[in-house]
Enzyme design. Sequence first.
Site, PDB file in Angstrom:
ATOM      1  N   GLY A  56     -29.987  -0.194  22.663  1.00 52.78           N
ATOM      2  CA  GLY A  56     -28.557   0.008  22.934  1.00 52.78           C
ATOM      3  C   GLY A  56     -28.012  -0.580  24.215  1.00 52.78           C
ATOM      4  O   GLY A  56     -26.864  -1.003  24.260  1.00 52.78           O
ATOM      5  N   ASP A 111     -27.229   2.776  27.695  1.00 56.77           N
ATOM      6  CA  ASP A 111     -25.946   2.594  27.027  1.00 56.77           C
ATOM      7  C   ASP A 111     -25.153   3.899  27.072  1.00 56.77           C
ATOM      8  O   ASP A 111     -23.974   3.916  27.395  1.00 56.77           O
ATOM      9  CB  ASP A 111     -26.126   2.114  25.579  1.00 56.77           C
ATOM     10  CG  ASP A 111     -27.134   2.957  24.786  1.00 56.77           C
ATOM     11  OD1 ASP A 111     -27.820   3.817  25.386  1.00 56.77           O
ATOM     12  OD2 ASP A 111     -27.242   2.747  23.566  1.00 56.77           O
ATOM     13  N   ASP A 114     -26.542  11.326  26.298  1.00 56.82           N
ATOM     14  CA  ASP A 114     -26.015  12.352  25.398  1.00 56.82           C
ATOM     15  C   ASP A 114     -26.675  13.683  25.791  1.00 56.82           C
ATOM     16  O   ASP A 114     -26.292  14.298  26.782  1.00 56.82           O
ATOM     17  CB  ASP A 114     -26.349  11.877  23.980  1.00 56.82           C
ATOM     18  CG  ASP A 114     -25.825  12.750  22.866  1.00 56.82           C
ATOM     19  OD1 ASP A 114     -24.989  13.612  23.109  1.00 56.82           O
ATOM     20  OD2 ASP A 114     -26.253  12.569  21.714  1.00 56.82           O
ATOM     21  N   PHE A 163     -19.546  10.761  17.944  1.00 58.31           N
ATOM     22  CA  PHE A 163     -20.420   9.614  17.700  1.00 58.31           C
ATOM     23  C   PHE A 163     -19.635   8.304  17.787  1.00 58.31           C
ATOM     24  O   PHE A 163     -18.577   8.153  17.187  1.00 58.31           O
ATOM     25  CB  PHE A 163     -21.080   9.725  16.322  1.00 58.31           C
ATOM     26  CG  PHE A 163     -22.105   8.667  16.087  1.00 58.31           C
ATOM     27  CD1 PHE A 163     -23.348   8.737  16.712  1.00 58.31           C
ATOM     28  CD2 PHE A 163     -21.841   7.574  15.271  1.00 58.31           C
ATOM     29  CE1 PHE A 163     -24.299   7.745  16.527  1.00 58.31           C
ATOM     30  CE2 PHE A 163     -22.789   6.575  15.080  1.00 58.31           C
ATOM     31  CZ  PHE A 163     -24.020   6.667  15.700  1.00 58.31           C
ATOM     32  N   ARG A 176     -23.696  -3.179  16.363  1.00 56.87           N
ATOM     33  CA  ARG A 176     -23.905  -3.397  17.804  1.00 56.87           C
ATOM     34  C   ARG A 176     -23.092  -4.586  18.330  1.00 56.87           C
ATOM     35  O   ARG A 176     -22.874  -4.710  19.517  1.00 56.87           O
ATOM     36  CB  ARG A 176     -25.389  -3.706  18.096  1.00 56.87           C
ATOM     37  CG  ARG A 176     -26.347  -2.584  17.724  1.00 56.87           C
ATOM     38  CD  ARG A 176     -27.746  -2.919  18.247  1.00 56.87           C
ATOM     39  NE  ARG A 176     -28.795  -2.108  17.656  1.00 56.87           N
ATOM     40  CZ  ARG A 176     -29.205  -0.932  18.130  1.00 56.87           C
ATOM     41  NH1 ARG A 176     -28.635  -0.418  19.188  1.00 56.87           N
ATOM     42  NH2 ARG A 176     -30.177  -0.264  17.531  1.00 56.87           N
TER      43      ARG A 176
HETATM   44  P1  5GP Z   1     -30.016  11.558  24.397  1.00 55.86           P
HETATM   45  O1  5GP Z   1     -31.499  11.473  24.423  1.00 55.86           O
HETATM   46  O2  5GP Z   1     -29.376  11.604  25.757  1.00 55.86           O
HETATM   47  O3  5GP Z   1     -29.535  12.681  23.505  1.00 55.86           O
HETATM   48  O4  5GP Z   1     -29.480  10.288  23.651  1.00 55.86           O
HETATM   49  C1  5GP Z   1     -29.600   9.065  24.189  1.00 55.86           C
HETATM   50  C2  5GP Z   1     -29.710   7.995  23.139  1.00 55.86           C
HETATM   51  O5  5GP Z   1     -29.217   8.402  21.862  1.00 55.86           O
HETATM   52  C3  5GP Z   1     -28.854   6.847  23.569  1.00 55.86           C
HETATM   53  O6  5GP Z   1     -29.560   5.953  24.384  1.00 55.86           O
HETATM   54  C4  5GP Z   1     -28.425   6.242  22.249  1.00 55.86           C
HETATM   55  O7  5GP Z   1     -29.410   5.330  21.810  1.00 55.86           O
HETATM   56  C5  5GP Z   1     -28.369   7.409  21.308  1.00 55.86           C
HETATM   57  N1  5GP Z   1     -26.995   7.959  21.207  1.00 55.86           N
HETATM   58  C6  5GP Z   1     -26.490   9.080  21.786  1.00 55.86           C
HETATM   59  N2  5GP Z   1     -25.198   9.259  21.482  1.00 55.86           N
HETATM   60  C7  5GP Z   1     -24.848   8.205  20.697  1.00 55.86           C
HETATM   61  C8  5GP Z   1     -23.615   7.815  20.053  1.00 55.86           C
HETATM   62  O8  5GP Z   1     -22.544   8.450  20.128  1.00 55.86           O
HETATM   63  N3  5GP Z   1     -23.668   6.660  19.326  1.00 55.86           N
HETATM   64  C9  5GP Z   1     -24.796   5.904  19.190  1.00 55.86           C
HETATM   65  N4  5GP Z   1     -24.716   4.807  18.448  1.00 55.86           N
HETATM   66  N5  5GP Z   1     -25.967   6.243  19.773  1.00 55.86           N
HETATM   67  C10 5GP Z   1     -25.991   7.387  20.521  1.00 55.86           C
HETATM   68 MG    MG Z   2     -30.306   4.173  23.953  1.00 55.18          MG
END
Ligand code: 5GP
Ligand code: MG
Length: 186
Positions: A56, A111, A114, A163, A176
């Site tokens: 990402g 990127d 979350d 999302f 992407r």
């Molecule tokens: P976390 O581990 O913080 O929950 O999520 C991080 C990863 O989940 C990000 O690097 C990304 O790859 C994916 N991710 C989290 N939220 C989104 C979103 O709204 N859209 C997309 N496409 N990927 C997300």
């Molecule tokens: Mg990521």
Amino acid sequence: MIFVESTNQEKVQIKDKKFELYISEDEIQKSIQTVAKRINTDYKGEEIIFVGVLNGAFMFAADLIKDIDLECEISFVKVTSYKGTSSTGKVHELIGLTTDIKDKHVVILEDIVDSGLTLSKLYSMIDHNAPKSVQVATLLYKPDAFKGKYPPKYVGIEIPNKFIVGYGLDYMEVGRNTREIYKIIE
Ligand code: 5GP
Ligand code: MG
């Protein structure tokens, strides 16, 4: 840091989901320049190793380092946690760290942050290798979803817990390849 609320109605379809235009190219680029300026100031006279998180963050990493005026290296790791539009709750390391970061300042390039689960995994991958310091620069941050201990220091744009796709971010590995970011229509 800006909170985005767009009224633009441009729509795109990716596989079975519909998305609407959410963050413009201009807004993305401006937020990246702001992050780069802060890094240039904070690390003045120091060397940095950027660690980009694939897939990402490839576009964010490419655009950000063009605005960095410090001596810097860049390396990438690959981890995965998302399936479709939600996290699996488990982070897998697909490509590990191949650069020597011992006694170096590391800035992780994400990127989007979350839940923060991916960040905890990255911290443990990186801490193992005794860096001088570790900080995180992320294009996007969902503060309402974050459950980690340390929020990212450098944030381009804060967004609500929805999302999104585009500018490096995918839905089922596609979407992407855009200059803008799109938000899911529920
Ligand atoms: P976390 O581990 O913080 O929950 O999520 C991080 C990863 O989940 C990000 O690097 C990304 O790859 C994916 N991710 C989290 N939220 C989104 C979103 O709204 N859209 C997309 N496409 N990927 C997300
Ligand atoms: Mg990521």
